[in-house]
Motif scaffolding. Structure first.
Motif, short mmCIF file in Angstrom:
data_model
loop_
_atom_site.label_atom_id
_atom_site.label_comp_id
_atom_site.label_asym_id
_atom_site.label_seq_id
_atom_site.Cartn_x
_atom_site.Cartn_y
_atom_site.Cartn_z
N ASN A 19 -30.50 38.81 -1.03
CA ASN A 19 -30.29 37.40 -1.37
C ASN A 19 -30.50 36.41 -0.22
OD1 ASN A 19 -29.87 36.18 -3.81
ND2 ASN A 19 -27.82 35.48 -3.25
N ILE A 20 -30.80 36.90 0.99
CA ILE A 20 -31.01 35.97 2.11
C ILE A 20 -32.37 36.25 2.76
CG2 ILE A 20 -30.18 35.24 4.39
CD1 ILE A 20 -27.37 35.56 3.49
N SER A 48 -40.95 20.01 -7.24
CA SER A 48 -39.70 20.67 -6.85
C SER A 48 -38.69 19.65 -6.33
CB SER A 48 -39.95 21.69 -5.73
OG SER A 48 -40.94 22.59 -6.11
N GLU A 49 -37.42 20.08 -6.33
CA GLU A 49 -36.35 19.28 -5.71
C GLU A 49 -36.44 19.41 -4.20
OE1 GLU A 49 -32.31 19.35 -8.30
OE2 GLU A 49 -32.42 20.64 -6.55
N ARG A 50 -35.91 18.41 -3.51
CA ARG A 50 -35.88 18.49 -2.04
C ARG A 50 -34.52 19.05 -1.66
NH1 ARG A 50 -35.61 13.49 -0.08
NH2 ARG A 50 -37.11 13.55 1.60
N ILE A 51 -34.48 20.11 -0.84
CA ILE A 51 -33.17 20.66 -0.48
C ILE A 51 -33.00 20.80 1.04
CG2 ILE A 51 -32.76 21.81 -2.70
CD1 ILE A 51 -33.29 24.47 -1.35
N PRO A 52 -31.79 20.50 1.52
CA PRO A 52 -31.55 20.58 2.97
C PRO A 52 -31.38 22.02 3.44
CG PRO A 52 -29.56 19.85 1.82
CD PRO A 52 -30.61 20.03 0.78
N MET A 53 -31.91 22.31 4.62
CA MET A 53 -31.77 23.63 5.24
C MET A 53 -31.55 23.42 6.74
SD MET A 53 -32.08 26.30 3.30
CE MET A 53 -31.87 26.01 1.55
N SER A 54 -30.64 24.18 7.30
CA SER A 54 -30.39 24.10 8.74
C SER A 54 -31.56 24.69 9.51
CB SER A 54 -29.15 24.90 9.11
OG SER A 54 -28.07 24.48 8.34
N ILE A 55 -31.68 24.27 10.75
CA ILE A 55 -32.68 24.86 11.63
C ILE A 55 -32.12 26.17 12.16
CG2 ILE A 55 -33.83 24.57 13.87
CD1 ILE A 55 -34.07 21.56 13.16
N ILE A 64 -43.30 26.83 15.77
CA ILE A 64 -42.76 27.52 14.58
C ILE A 64 -41.29 27.20 14.36
CG2 ILE A 64 -42.36 29.77 13.49
CD1 ILE A 64 -44.77 30.81 15.08
N LEU A 65 -40.99 26.83 13.12
CA LEU A 65 -39.63 26.54 12.68
C LEU A 65 -39.13 27.72 11.85
CD1 LEU A 65 -37.33 24.40 11.80
CD2 LEU A 65 -38.79 24.01 9.80
N THR A 66 -37.88 28.13 12.11
CA THR A 66 -37.29 29.19 11.29
C THR A 66 -36.20 28.59 10.41
OG1 THR A 66 -37.72 30.84 13.00
CG2 THR A 66 -36.06 31.42 11.36
N VAL A 67 -36.25 28.92 9.12
CA VAL A 67 -35.13 28.59 8.23
C VAL A 67 -34.74 29.86 7.49
CG1 VAL A 67 -35.72 26.14 7.86
CG2 VAL A 67 -36.62 27.86 6.31
N VAL A 68 -33.46 29.93 7.13
CA VAL A 68 -32.96 31.12 6.44
C VAL A 68 -32.31 30.65 5.14
CG1 VAL A 68 -31.35 33.05 6.59
CG2 VAL A 68 -32.66 32.35 8.61
N VAL A 69 -32.84 31.15 4.03
CA VAL A 69 -32.48 30.60 2.72
C VAL A 69 -31.71 31.63 1.88
CG1 VAL A 69 -33.40 29.57 0.60
CG2 VAL A 69 -34.60 29.22 2.78
N MET A 70 -30.57 31.19 1.37
CA MET A 70 -29.83 32.03 0.44
C MET A 70 -30.13 31.54 -0.98
SD MET A 70 -25.94 33.28 0.26
CE MET A 70 -25.10 31.75 0.47
N GLU A 71 -30.49 32.47 -1.86
CA GLU A 71 -30.79 32.08 -3.24
C GLU A 71 -29.49 31.85 -4.00
OE1 GLU A 71 -33.69 34.44 -5.35
OE2 GLU A 71 -32.87 33.80 -7.28
N VAL A 72 -29.26 30.59 -4.38
CA VAL A 72 -28.02 30.27 -5.11
C VAL A 72 -28.31 29.51 -6.41
CG1 VAL A 72 -26.47 30.19 -3.11
CG2 VAL A 72 -27.67 28.12 -3.82
N GLY A 73 -29.51 28.97 -6.55
CA GLY A 73 -29.81 28.16 -7.72
C GLY A 73 -31.30 27.98 -7.86
#
Ligand SMILES: Cc1cc2nc3c(=O)[nH]c(=O)nc-3n(C[C@H](O)[C@H](O)[C@H](O)COP(=O)(O)OP(=O)(O)OC[C@H]3O[C@@H](n4cnc5c(N)ncnc54)[C@H](O)[C@@H]3O)c2cc1C
Ligand code: FES
Length: 289
Positions: A19-20, A48-55, A64-73
């Protein structure tokens, strides 16, 4: 662009635990300007919707930017299904105020839980650059859900791991490890906590009686990310602030955590309908599965 990659292209994608998912995205200009504690707003496709993600990592040398996304919706599910080589429609940022940095003259503790763990990596790096001793504490329900252990282990002077079920490290919550540090007489001068609201609330409760400066990175629901819509309103010391422009970092001892928990749950029914509809579409081949 260097190496032929395009702006906002997904260069690498890896499932860190169920899930991550971690994404490495080409975004040289953003990465050059970004600082620890800031966030970005992602939009996968045009509709798509715009969603915030931490750096969750910055590599300015390679843009290169890294983001880590948890699937919740719905929107996080759509992002998690994107493939290497695809491009995000938007990667907007850096947004928000960077975590305040200085030599704190004692030990700094960075505390992370769940998808709050990746953003403490750039914060730990910046604290080290400012000459601080840094102890990391990361926690998860069990060993297989722990992420960024090697990354943080390579930066922090010491890394403490907690699991709720005791399958790795200290059995208990991140606050169990923090309490042990304080009880052992560690000269803790600054704590930065990122993670579930209840975790940040309990970290604040623990440090307050000791007068330890403590900051948290708040994650209210955001809409525009520009201070215009009011969606991310939080109460800090009895005053209204907007997490997208005044934060996301705030003095933990002034945050009304209970109000934040209530506001986060405001759209639960609508969010569940949107997620279920999207997963159903994926099943019958209409979504981007
Ligand atoms: C500054 C900031 C940084 C963030 N960084 C990360 C990150 O690094 N990685 C990551 O996976 N997520 C992060 N989030 C949360 C992420 O933006 C939400 O999980 C996402 O917007 C949910 O969209 P969705 O359509 O998939 O789910 P939705 O259908 O919108 O929501 C599904 C569930 O997630 C909850 N939720 C929705 N928005 C948030 C939120 N902002 N915070 C917590 N729970 C929420 C809902 O209450 C609901 O239970 C961050 C949020 C903020 C404000
Ligand atoms: S997201 Fe609209 S004011 Fe912050």
């Amino acid at each position: 662009m260097d190496g032929g990659c395009q702006l906002n292209e997904i260069l690498d994608k890896r499932e860190l635990c169920p899930n991550i998912t971690m994404f490495r995205i080409s975004s040289p200009e953003l990465v050059r300007r970004a600082e620890a504690g800031q966030f970005v707003i992602l939009r996968a496709y045009e509709h798509s919707e715009r969603i915030p993600m931490s750096i969750g990592g910055l590599d300015p040398a390679n843009g290169i930017l890294t983001v880590v996304v948890m699937e919740v919706g719905r929107s996080s599910a759509e992002i998690v299904r994107m493939k290497v080589g695809e491009r995000f429609m938007d990667v907007v940022g850096p947004l928000g105020v960077p975590t305040h940095m200085k030599d704190f003259g004692g030990t700094c503790v960075v505390v992370g839980g769940g998808v709050g763990i990746p953003p403490i990596l750039p914060i730990a790096i910046a604290l080290k650059v400012h000459g601080n001793k840094v102890i990391g504490i990361i926690g998860a329900r069990s060993k297989d859900l722990l992420i960024y252990e090697n990354e943080l282990g390579g930066v922090c002077d010491r890394l403490l791991v907690t699991t709720d079920d005791g399958t790795e490290g200290i059995k208990g919550f991140v606050t169990t490890a923090l309490q042990q540090l304080v009880d052992a007489g560690e000269n803790v001068k600054f704590v930065m906590a990122v993670g579930p609201v209840i975790m940040m609330k309990n970290v604040a409760k623990l440090t307050q009686p000791h007068g330890i400066e403590t900051w948290v990175s708040l994650n209210p629901i955001m809409v525009d990310g520009t201070g215009m819509c009011g969606g991310c309103r939080v109460s800090i010391g009895g005053k209204s602030k907007f997490a997208c422009v005044d934060g996301p970092d705030f003095d933990a001892h002034k945050v009304d955590f209970d109000e934040l928990i209530q506001r986060q749950a405001m759209y639960k029914t609508q969010e569940k309908i949107a997620y279920d509809t999207y997963l159903e579409k994926c099943k019958i081949g209409l979504g981007r599965a």
